[in-house]
Write a protein that holds these residues in place. Structure first.
Motif, PDB file in Angstrom:
ATOM      1  N   SER A   1       0.824  -1.204   0.000  1.00 30.65           N
ATOM      2  CA  SER A   1       0.000   0.000   0.000  1.00 30.65           C
ATOM      3  C   SER A   1       0.862   1.259   0.000  1.00 30.65           C
ATOM      4  O   SER A   1       0.546   2.247  -0.676  1.00 30.65           O
TER       5      SER A   1
ATOM      6  N   TYR B   1      -2.361   5.402   2.954  1.00 29.65           N
ATOM      7  CA  TYR B   1      -1.737   4.097   3.167  1.00 29.65           C
ATOM      8  C   TYR B   1      -2.733   3.135   3.803  1.00 29.65           C
ATOM      9  O   TYR B   1      -2.876   1.993   3.376  1.00 29.65           O
TER      10      TYR B   1
ATOM     11  N   PHE C   1      -5.835   1.878   1.489  1.00 29.74           N
ATOM     12  CA  PHE C   1      -5.667   0.928   0.380  1.00 29.74           C
ATOM     13  C   PHE C   1      -5.045  -0.409   0.776  1.00 29.74           C
ATOM     14  O   PHE C   1      -4.886  -1.288  -0.079  1.00 29.74           O
TER      15      PHE C   1
END
Length: 205
Positions: free
Chosen positions: A18, A40, A43
C-alpha cells in the motif's frame, strides 16, 4: 532480488504494498487526501495477491505490479474508505476508484491470450535501480500470455522509456478531458508481443 507472487509471501506484505502504491500514484490520489498516512491505511485491504507480483531487496518490498486477464487486480471495500477518509470523501473516493480500478474498462478488447499489466510502482527507496525492469521481465517470462498491454500517462516519460526498453510499443492514445486538472494530456496504451521459439529460430536462419 527475490520476485514472487504476493500470495506466496511468508508474511503479510499488504502494508508495504500500500505504501508503494500510494507513493507511486499520489499525483492522482491526493485529490482524496493530502495525508499519505490516511491513504496508506485506506488501500491496504484492496490487493488481489493472486495476480500481484512483488520484488524484494534485502527483505524489503521494492516494487509491485499486477498481471491479469479478466480478473480484477484489486477489490475495494466501502467500509475501509469510509473508515479512513470519512463519510463524504470516503464515499466519493470509493465510487470513483471502484469504477476506475475494479471495473477497469480498456478501450480495446482484452483477449484470452493477453495479459494486462497494472499498478506498476517502485518504492521511493529503490527507484533508479532497475527493480521495476526486473519485475516486469520476470512477470512476462513466468506467465503464458502471448502479448501484454499496459496503460501509462503521457507525462510519465520515465515509465514510457522503461517500457520501450522492455519491448513495448505504443498502439493507442486517448486524449483526456480534464488534462489541466489532472496534468495528463493523453493515456498511452502500449503492447509487447512475446517472441515464440519459432520466431527466434527464424531470425537465426
Amino acid at each position: 532480488m527475490n520476485i514472487i507472487r504476493a500470495c506466496e509471501a511468508e508474511s503479510n506484505i499488504s502494508n508495504e504494498m500500500s505504501t508503494i502504491f500510494v507513493d507511486g500514484f499520489y499525483q492522482w490520489l491526493n485529490y482524496f487526501s493530502k495525508d499519505k498516512a490516511k491513504l496508506y491505511r485506506t488501500f491496504v485491504h484492496m490487493f488481489n495477491t493472486e495476480v500481484f507480483y512483488t520484488a524484494a531487496v534485502d527483505n524489503n518490498i521494492a516494487a509491485i505490479a499486477a498481471c491479469t486477464n479478466n480478473t480484477p487486480s484489486v477489490k475495494l471495500k466501502y467500509s475501509e474508505f469510509r473508515k479512513h477518509l470519512g463519510l463524504i470523501m470516503g464515499s466519493i473516493a470509493y465510487i470513483i476508484l471502484k469504477n476506475e480500478f475494479e471495473k477497469k474498462q480498456y478501450p480495446f478488447q482484452i483477449s484470452e491470450k493477453m495479459g494486462a499489466i497494472e499498478f506498476v510502482a517502485t518504492s521511493v527507496n529503490y527507484r533508479g535501480q532497475r527493480v521495476a525492469t526486473e519485475l516486469l521481465k520476470t512477470i512476462m517470462d513466468s506467465t503464458s500470455y502471448d502479448e501484454y498491454v499496459l496503460e501509462v500517462a503521457d507525462t510519465n516519460t520515465n515509465a514510457i522509456k522503461l517500457y520501450e526498453k522492455l519491448g513495448f510499443a505504443e498502439f493507442l492514445r486517448i486524449p483526456q478531458k480534464h488534462s489541466k486538472r489532472s496534468g495528463v494530456n493523453n493515456l498511452v496504451y502500449m503492447k509487447h508481443v512475446k517472441m515464440k521459439e519459432d520466431d527466434s529460430l527464424g531470425s537465426i536462419f
